[in-house]
Scaffold this active site. Structure first.
Site, PDB file in Angstrom:
ATOM      1  N   CYS A 117       0.802  -1.225   0.000  1.00  0.00           N
ATOM      2  CA  CYS A 117       0.000   0.000   0.000  1.00  0.00           C
ATOM      3  C   CYS A 117       0.842   1.286   0.000  1.00  0.00           C
ATOM      4  CB  CYS A 117      -0.997  -0.037   1.149  1.00  0.00           C
ATOM      5  SG  CYS A 117      -2.374   1.101   0.886  1.00  0.00           S
TER       6      CYS A 117
ATOM      7  N   ARG B 253     -12.701   6.271  -1.656  1.00  0.00           N
ATOM      8  CA  ARG B 253     -11.886   5.336  -0.868  1.00  0.00           C
ATOM      9  C   ARG B 253     -12.227   3.909  -1.296  1.00  0.00           C
ATOM     10  NH1 ARG B 253      -8.234   5.022   3.041  1.00  0.00           N
ATOM     11  NH2 ARG B 253      -7.878   7.243   2.833  1.00  0.00           N
TER      12      ARG B 253
ATOM     13  N   HIS C  10      -3.607  -5.531   2.696  1.00  0.00           N
ATOM     14  CA  HIS C  10      -3.231  -5.704   4.084  1.00  0.00           C
ATOM     15  C   HIS C  10      -3.910  -6.975   4.588  1.00  0.00           C
ATOM     16  CE1 HIS C  10      -2.072  -1.410   4.219  1.00  0.00           C
ATOM     17  NE2 HIS C  10      -3.174  -1.185   3.549  1.00  0.00           N
TER      18      HIS C  10
HETATM   19  N1  GLN Z   1      -2.323   6.894   2.196  1.00  0.00           N
HETATM   20  C1  GLN Z   1      -2.444   6.029   1.121  1.00  0.00           C
HETATM   21  C2  GLN Z   1      -3.831   6.008   0.470  1.00  0.00           C
HETATM   22  O1  GLN Z   1      -4.860   6.121   1.132  1.00  0.00           O
HETATM   23  C3  GLN Z   1      -2.029   4.654   1.567  1.00  0.00           C
HETATM   24  C4  GLN Z   1      -3.002   3.980   2.493  1.00  0.00           C
HETATM   25  C5  GLN Z   1      -2.530   2.660   3.022  1.00  0.00           C
HETATM   26  O2  GLN Z   1      -1.317   2.415   3.103  1.00  0.00           O
HETATM   27  N2  GLN Z   1      -3.467   1.825   3.433  1.00  0.00           N
HETATM   28  O3  GLN Z   1      -3.868   5.891  -0.710  1.00  0.00           O
END
Ligand code: GLN
Length: 246
Positions: free
Chosen positions: A101, A135, A198
């Site tokens: 990520c 998101r 994750h």
């Molecule tokens: N900040 C980044 C995004 O939201 C990575 C998020 C994450 O590592 N889960 O794209």
């Protein structure tokens, strides 16, 4: 399982990048899985950490890095650039790496956040990431040619697209992956595996852990002699993950 009486096949050193700032949704678990499986394969694991300002260890066999909020990425960005050449050289030499990520994004060319900051990446991966108002969140399953079905959990607003120099890790059958458009998840370059997933990723996807360990052993010792890992929990975790709703 390897008996403790058997001599070690050698030491494999796993370096976790920026665990203080880049370690969310259980990403630390990836380092723990590597530690356990390295031991199950009959080698001696050593876990190392690298945080902002630390000296960089020169004898490293596997590198892993986790996710982080945009704020964590801003904290590490300058330090990461001081390590960029070293990390690129290791990747070009075939060192096995796993980037999840937030660090996946920064292993690419850049991440332009939704507030307009451009965080430069280290260019190991030919990918670009743009922050969005959407998101992408939930459970993901993807098909890969190398590792079978890979499953995990995504939560990101950055959306990534691959250039011609990067291959996708897989194609999603559930969830979004790199972006809301092309169905690709993650990226591959040499022995670098990058993913948005994750969960953490490796407990449910031991094939990826064993790939990293095999490459590390082959590079260091000339061959990999596998042991007999206990995959019962991984199998159970995969069964549960596959049944989870969106
Ligand atoms: N900040 C980044 C995004 O939201 C990575 C998020 C994450 O590592 N889960 O794209």
């Amino acid at each position: 399982m390897t008996s403790e009486a058997q001599p070690s096949k050698g030491t494999l050193r796993v370096l976790q990048l920026y665990p203080k700032d880049m370690n969310i949704y259980g990403d630390w678990g990836n380092a723990l899985v590597l530690k356990r499986r390295i031991a199950w394969h009959g080698y001696t694991p050593e876990l190392l950490e690298y945080n902002v300002g630390d000296p960089f260890p020169d004898d490293v066999d596997i590198i892993v890095g986790g996710g982080g909020q945009d704020s964590g990425q801003l904290v590490i960005q300058d330090d990461l650039q001081t390590r960029a050449e070293q990390l690129r050289k290791l990747a070009d030499d075939g060192a096995p790496m796993l980037a999840i990520c937030g660090l996946y994004q920064l292993f690419g060319k850049f991440f332009k956040t939704s507030s307009g900051s451009v965080i430069p990446g280290i260019g190991i991966l030919d990918v670009e990431t743009y922050g969005t108002d959407e998101r992408l969140i939930g459970n993901v399953i993807m098909q890969t040619t190398e590792f079978g079905d890979v499953m995990g959990y995504e939560n990101h607003s950055g959306q990534t697209t691959l250039g011609p120099g990067a291959q996708p890790l897989g194609t999603v059958t559930k969830g979004a992956g790199n972006n809301s458009k092309d169905g690709h998840e993650g990226a591959r370059y040499k022995n670098v595996v990058a993913s948005y997933l994750h969960g953490s990723l490796l407990p449910k996807n031991p094939a990826i852990a064993d790939f990293l360990i095999r490459i590390a052993a082959e590079r260091k010792f000339g061959s990999f002699v596998p042991g007999t890992p206990d995959d019962d929990y991984a199998r159970l975790a995969r069964e549960h993950a596959a049944r989870r709703p969106r």
